[in-house]
Design a protein around this motif. Structure first.
Motif, PDB file in Angstrom:
ATOM      1  N   CYS A   1      45.543  39.286  42.467  1.00  0.00           N
ATOM      2  CA  CYS A   1      45.790  40.664  42.619  1.00  0.00           C
ATOM      3  C   CYS A   1      46.428  41.127  41.151  1.00  0.00           C
ATOM      4  CB  CYS A   1      46.822  41.015  43.633  1.00  0.00           C
ATOM      5  SG  CYS A   1      47.542  42.683  43.894  1.00  0.00           S
ATOM      6  N   GLY A   2      47.031  40.431  40.468  1.00  0.00           N
ATOM      7  CA  GLY A   2      47.705  40.873  39.320  1.00  0.00           C
ATOM      8  C   GLY A   2      47.785  40.065  38.211  1.00  0.00           C
ATOM      9  N   THR A   3      48.275  40.267  37.054  1.00  0.00           N
ATOM     10  CA  THR A   3      48.217  39.084  35.898  1.00  0.00           C
ATOM     11  C   THR A   3      49.726  38.722  35.806  1.00  0.00           C
ATOM     12  OG1 THR A   3      48.342  40.704  34.164  1.00  0.00           O
ATOM     13  CG2 THR A   3      45.929  40.082  34.855  1.00  0.00           C
ATOM     14  N   SER A   4      50.719  39.178  36.494  1.00  0.00           N
ATOM     15  CA  SER A   4      52.019  38.749  36.260  1.00  0.00           C
ATOM     16  C   SER A   4      52.704  38.594  37.664  1.00  0.00           C
ATOM     17  CB  SER A   4      52.777  39.990  35.527  1.00  0.00           C
ATOM     18  OG  SER A   4      52.886  41.070  36.412  1.00  0.00           O
ATOM     19  N   THR A   5      53.922  37.792  37.746  1.00  0.00           N
ATOM     20  CA  THR A   5      54.249  37.505  38.789  1.00  0.00           C
ATOM     21  C   THR A   5      54.908  38.503  39.450  1.00  0.00           C
ATOM     22  OG1 THR A   5      55.061  35.652  37.394  1.00  0.00           O
ATOM     23  CG2 THR A   5      56.152  36.004  39.308  1.00  0.00           C
TER      24      THR A   5
ATOM     25  N   HIS B   1      34.921  25.371  55.761  1.00  0.00           N
ATOM     26  CA  HIS B   1      34.048  24.524  54.654  1.00  0.00           C
ATOM     27  C   HIS B   1      32.878  25.341  53.946  1.00  0.00           C
ATOM     28  CE1 HIS B   1      36.456  20.988  53.441  1.00  0.00           C
ATOM     29  NE2 HIS B   1      36.936  20.801  54.862  1.00  0.00           N
ATOM     30  N   LYS B   2      32.140  25.825  54.777  1.00  0.00           N
ATOM     31  CA  LYS B   2      31.108  26.383  54.317  1.00  0.00           C
ATOM     32  C   LYS B   2      31.142  27.670  53.557  1.00  0.00           C
ATOM     33  CE  LYS B   2      28.029  24.971  58.425  1.00  0.00           C
ATOM     34  NZ  LYS B   2      27.679  25.255  59.643  1.00  0.00           N
ATOM     35  N   ALA B   3      32.344  28.246  53.767  1.00  0.00           N
ATOM     36  CA  ALA B   3      32.650  29.588  53.288  1.00  0.00           C
ATOM     37  C   ALA B   3      33.598  29.236  52.043  1.00  0.00           C
ATOM     38  CB  ALA B   3      33.329  30.363  54.090  1.00  0.00           C
ATOM     39  N   THR B   4      33.549  28.093  51.224  1.00  0.00           N
ATOM     40  CA  THR B   4      34.475  27.955  50.210  1.00  0.00           C
ATOM     41  C   THR B   4      34.099  28.417  49.046  1.00  0.00           C
ATOM     42  OG1 THR B   4      34.001  25.677  49.983  1.00  0.00           O
ATOM     43  CG2 THR B   4      35.871  25.888  51.297  1.00  0.00           C
ATOM     44  N   ASN B   5      32.853  28.946  48.713  1.00  0.00           N
ATOM     45  CA  ASN B   5      32.373  29.528  47.647  1.00  0.00           C
ATOM     46  C   ASN B   5      32.327  31.073  47.762  1.00  0.00           C
ATOM     47  OD1 ASN B   5      31.805  26.971  46.019  1.00  0.00           O
ATOM     48  ND2 ASN B   5      30.118  26.617  47.326  1.00  0.00           N
ATOM     49  N   THR B   6      32.672  31.485  48.818  1.00  0.00           N
ATOM     50  CA  THR B   6      32.793  32.792  48.874  1.00  0.00           C
ATOM     51  C   THR B   6      33.657  33.568  47.922  1.00  0.00           C
ATOM     52  OG1 THR B   6      32.538  32.583  51.347  1.00  0.00           O
ATOM     53  CG2 THR B   6      32.803  34.788  50.696  1.00  0.00           C
ATOM     54  N   ARG B   7      33.333  34.760  47.280  1.00  0.00           N
ATOM     55  CA  ARG B   7      34.424  35.467  46.611  1.00  0.00           C
ATOM     56  C   ARG B   7      35.502  35.947  47.424  1.00  0.00           C
ATOM     57  NH1 ARG B   7      34.851  38.045  41.399  1.00  0.00           N
ATOM     58  NH2 ARG B   7      36.342  39.449  41.540  1.00  0.00           N
ATOM     59  N   LEU B   8      36.726  35.439  47.202  1.00  0.00           N
ATOM     60  CA  LEU B   8      38.018  35.921  47.956  1.00  0.00           C
ATOM     61  C   LEU B   8      39.165  36.241  46.851  1.00  0.00           C
ATOM     62  CD1 LEU B   8      38.135  33.231  50.576  1.00  0.00           C
ATOM     63  CD2 LEU B   8      37.118  35.555  51.116  1.00  0.00           C
ATOM     64  N   SER B   9      40.060  37.042  47.290  1.00  0.00           N
ATOM     65  CA  SER B   9      41.220  37.298  46.400  1.00  0.00           C
ATOM     66  C   SER B   9      42.637  37.320  47.228  1.00  0.00           C
ATOM     67  CB  SER B   9      40.973  38.483  45.906  1.00  0.00           C
ATOM     68  OG  SER B   9      41.096  39.482  46.783  1.00  0.00           O
ATOM     69  N   HIS B  10      43.578  37.616  46.506  1.00  0.00           N
ATOM     70  CA  HIS B  10      44.783  37.834  47.351  1.00  0.00           C
ATOM     71  C   HIS B  10      44.835  38.573  48.551  1.00  0.00           C
ATOM     72  CE1 HIS B  10      47.307  36.216  43.465  1.00  0.00           C
ATOM     73  NE2 HIS B  10      47.260  35.073  44.358  1.00  0.00           N
ATOM     74  N   ASP B  11      43.803  39.653  48.283  1.00  0.00           N
ATOM     75  CA  ASP B  11      43.774  40.646  49.348  1.00  0.00           C
ATOM     76  C   ASP B  11      43.451  40.021  50.832  1.00  0.00           C
ATOM     77  OD1 ASP B  11      43.861  42.212  47.136  1.00  0.00           O
ATOM     78  OD2 ASP B  11      41.918  43.463  47.447  1.00  0.00           O
ATOM     79  N   ASN B  12      42.821  38.994  50.801  1.00  0.00           N
ATOM     80  CA  ASN B  12      42.524  38.256  52.001  1.00  0.00           C
ATOM     81  C   ASN B  12      43.729  37.500  52.804  1.00  0.00           C
ATOM     82  OD1 ASN B  12      39.992  37.996  50.190  1.00  0.00           O
ATOM     83  ND2 ASN B  12      39.284  38.220  52.272  1.00  0.00           N
ATOM     84  N   ILE B  13      45.017  37.318  51.817  1.00  0.00           N
ATOM     85  CA  ILE B  13      45.887  36.279  52.559  1.00  0.00           C
ATOM     86  C   ILE B  13      46.615  36.964  53.458  1.00  0.00           C
ATOM     87  CG2 ILE B  13      48.220  35.395  51.746  1.00  0.00           C
ATOM     88  CD1 ILE B  13      46.822  34.490  49.469  1.00  0.00           C
ATOM     89  N   PHE B  14      46.991  38.232  53.397  1.00  0.00           N
ATOM     90  CA  PHE B  14      47.789  38.752  54.603  1.00  0.00           C
ATOM     91  C   PHE B  14      46.776  38.937  56.195  1.00  0.00           C
ATOM     92  CE2 PHE B  14      48.597  42.544  57.226  1.00  0.00           C
ATOM     93  CZ  PHE B  14      50.131  42.617  57.351  1.00  0.00           C
TER      94      PHE B  14
ATOM     95  N   ALA C   1      37.779  42.181  58.374  1.00  0.00           N
ATOM     96  CA  ALA C   1      36.785  41.938  57.317  1.00  0.00           C
ATOM     97  C   ALA C   1      37.456  41.097  56.426  1.00  0.00           C
ATOM     98  CB  ALA C   1      36.260  43.120  56.937  1.00  0.00           C
ATOM     99  N   LEU C   2      38.624  40.954  56.309  1.00  0.00           N
ATOM    100  CA  LEU C   2      39.253  40.329  54.981  1.00  0.00           C
ATOM    101  C   LEU C   2      40.074  38.909  55.695  1.00  0.00           C
ATOM    102  CD1 LEU C   2      41.231  43.320  53.250  1.00  0.00           C
ATOM    103  CD2 LEU C   2      39.310  42.010  52.470  1.00  0.00           C
ATOM    104  N   ASP C   3      39.640  38.643  56.891  1.00  0.00           N
ATOM    105  CA  ASP C   3      40.154  37.560  57.733  1.00  0.00           C
ATOM    106  C   ASP C   3      39.351  36.355  57.312  1.00  0.00           C
ATOM    107  OD1 ASP C   3      40.960  35.415  59.139  1.00  0.00           O
ATOM    108  OD2 ASP C   3      41.151  36.699  60.888  1.00  0.00           O
ATOM    109  N   VAL C   4      39.600  35.101  56.603  1.00  0.00           N
ATOM    110  CA  VAL C   4      38.448  34.071  56.515  1.00  0.00           C
ATOM    111  C   VAL C   4      38.430  33.318  57.851  1.00  0.00           C
ATOM    112  CG1 VAL C   4      38.970  33.790  53.974  1.00  0.00           C
ATOM    113  CG2 VAL C   4      40.468  32.505  55.458  1.00  0.00           C
ATOM    114  N   PHE C   5      39.387  33.518  58.669  1.00  0.00           N
ATOM    115  CA  PHE C   5      39.220  32.639  59.902  1.00  0.00           C
ATOM    116  C   PHE C   5      38.624  33.411  61.157  1.00  0.00           C
ATOM    117  CE2 PHE C   5      43.134  31.025  58.035  1.00  0.00           C
ATOM    118  CZ  PHE C   5      42.997  29.656  57.752  1.00  0.00           C
ATOM    119  N   ALA C   6      38.324  34.623  60.761  1.00  0.00           N
ATOM    120  CA  ALA C   6      37.964  35.566  61.924  1.00  0.00           C
ATOM    121  C   ALA C   6      36.669  35.030  62.723  1.00  0.00           C
ATOM    122  CB  ALA C   6      37.276  36.671  61.111  1.00  0.00           C
ATOM    123  N   SER C   7      35.728  34.284  61.857  1.00  0.00           N
ATOM    124  CA  SER C   7      34.679  33.788  62.591  1.00  0.00           C
ATOM    125  C   SER C   7      34.574  32.147  62.567  1.00  0.00           C
ATOM    126  CB  SER C   7      33.161  34.143  61.837  1.00  0.00           C
ATOM    127  OG  SER C   7      33.352  33.536  60.497  1.00  0.00           O
ATOM    128  N   CYS C   8      35.725  31.540  62.223  1.00  0.00           N
ATOM    129  CA  CYS C   8      36.015  30.069  62.114  1.00  0.00           C
ATOM    130  C   CYS C   8      37.124  29.469  63.125  1.00  0.00           C
ATOM    131  CB  CYS C   8      36.238  29.736  60.863  1.00  0.00           C
ATOM    132  SG  CYS C   8      34.838  29.641  59.488  1.00  0.00           S
TER     133      CYS C   8
END
Ligand SMILES: [Zn+2]
Length: 463
Positions: free
Chosen positions: A199-203, A424-437, A454-461
């Motif tokens: 999300c950023g380039t600093s802590t 495992h099938k989705a590990t090449n999808t472009r994701l970001s810190h936006d998806n974590i919450f 739409a931002l939940d990687v577990f939604a369909s898994c």
């Protein structure tokens, strides 16, 4: 004139007492009383202010303001500004390596700038005291609720969330780096996301952003201090939250939910007040047995905090040699810098693998999950750029492409009905810190108005 006078008023105290005018000092000034303040006034103080404040101000006053047509005035100013800025930039960049290392190693230098530090601290103090005081906390936890919360196997649930530091994706063996910097994770059954971005380039930006419901584009760090985050939701739902910090702090994330544990009197892993990340695992080990049904524990690592990468790992992890043993990059080759950097990644690999081992050992009592994500990446001399913190718009991928790893115990997979193959099938999808919450809400079956499917990687898994 204002600069000269404030410079003299506070410069005297900086020189004679070594006082730093940070926010706490501003507070001290505002909260002092008359007699206390009078004790600080002496003839030498008056003389100092007269000589370095009043005299130059008087000279400026005598110079007066030249009457000029606005056109000539602005022309002249623009010209002077342009020349000055060019000279300043030329000077800065001709000693780029030294400047960068100096500012990283001696952060206190910035505190010594008279009188600008004083202005900055005053601004910050006012901002925090008045702005935040007026605006109430933005709540996002009120409507949150737990769904399907019945335990399926009678075990307690524990999620360990590791916030890494300055680890970049390209230096992880797991991501195809030519060097095997992650030998232990390679052998484990982790989910490794190869196309993950910060999300950023600093802590200070990334850490609050990771736990925020807002995405990078909407996220504002100042707002984040007065908004609830993921941890507030978990707290509301009776999760026991603990934050262990071997970095700077939680950046306000854990403010309302737990006391951060950041002091480790560990003689084995600490030296001169600096500790290896093994202290986090040590502290966690002592944390067991857990009393609560649901537990969320954050380990904030020191990871690959630069420029002293060589101080981030014990001698046994010095696999890539020779290493840069100076905090001034000018004294090292790029290869030495990268060797030290890679050794620190090797150490993180060990920390994560050890944690998984620990949780596997406790499989009979706990359903456990490990999430590891770095806060931002790092430059190690690519195109002459070092460390991190460049504005996001111009930051190179080394600073924004980061590792993201998850691991679940069998009990956890069963409890939360996770479909690993699907993930495992989705590990090449472009994701970001936006998806974590959103993914964590989805993972833990938490219903919330702020959840975005739409931002939940577990939604369909999940079955
Ligand atoms: Zn960081």
């Amino acid at each position: 004139m204002l600069i000269f006078i404030t410079g003299a008023l506070i410069g005297y105290h900086s020189f004679t007492y070594g006082i730093i005018f940070d926010e706490i000092m501003i507070q001290n000034i505002l909260e002092t009383n008359f007699s206390e303040a009078c004790e600080l006034i002496s003839w030498s103080y008056v003389g100092y202010v007269a000589l370095f404040g009043l005299l130059p101000s008087y000279l400026i006053y005598k110079l007066g303001i030249k009457e000029q047509s606005p056109k000539i005035f602005y022309k002249e100013k623009v010209f002077v500004c342009f020349i000055s800025l060019s000279l300043a930039l030329a000077l800065f960049f001709s000693f780029y390596k030294d400047n960068i290392a100096l500012h990283r190693n001696y952060k206190q230098l910035r505190q010594l700038l008279v009188p600008f530090r004083f202005y900055w601290s005053s601004y910050n103090y006012c901002y925090k005291s008045f702005y935040f005081a007026d605006k109430g906390l933005f709540k996002i936890s009120d409507d949150a609720s737990l769904q399907n919360n019945q335990t399926k196997n009678g075990k307690k649930n524990i999620i360990i969330f590791i916030v890494g530091e300055a680890a970049r994706a390209q230096s992880f063996g797991l991501n195809g780096y030519t060097r095997d910097t992650t030998p232990l994770l390679n052998k484990s059954s982790v989910l490794n996301y190869k196309n993950f971005h910060s999300c950023g380039t600093s802590t200070s930006i990334s850490v609050p952003c990771i736990f925020s419901h807002l995405g990078r584009k909407q996220f504002d760090v100042k707002q984040s201090y007065k908004s609830e985050n993921l941890l507030d939701i978990l707290k509301k739902l009776d999760f026991q939250i603990t934050w262990y910090d071997n970095n700077s702090s939680s950046k306000g994330v854990a403010l309302r939910v737990t006391k951060e544990i950041d002091q480790f009197d560990n003689t084995q892993h600490c030296l001169n007040g600096s500790c290896f990340d093994a202290v986090l695992l040590d502290a966690l080990t002592k944390h067991f047995p857990l009393k609560h049904q649901n537990n969320f524990i954050v380990l904030h690592q020191k990871g690959n905090h630069g420029p002293a990468y060589y101080l981030r790992y014990p001698k046994a992890f010095e696999k890539f040699k020779p290493v840069c043993k100076s905090t001034n990059f000018k004294n090292c080759t790029q290869e030495e810098i990268i060797n030290a950097y890679d050794n620190a990644i090797l150490y993180t690999d060990f920390q994560i693998a050890e944690l998984i081992n620990l949780l596997q050992y406790k499989e009979a009592e706990y359903n456990s999950a490990v999430v590891y994500v770095s806060d931002h990446g790092e430059s190690t001399g690519e195109k002459g750029i070092y460390l991190h913190g460049l504005p996001y718009m111009i930051a190179p991928k080394e600073q924004t492409h980061i590792p993201f790893i998850m691991w679940f115990s069998n009990g956890f997979i069963n409890q939360y009905q996770i479909n690993l193959n699907c993930l495992h099938k989705a590990t090449n999808t472009r994701l970001s810190h936006d998806n974590i919450f959103h993914s964590l809400l989805g993972l833990l079956n938490i219903k919330s108005l702020h959840y975005n499917k739409a931002l939940d990687v577990f939604a369909s898994c999940k079955s």
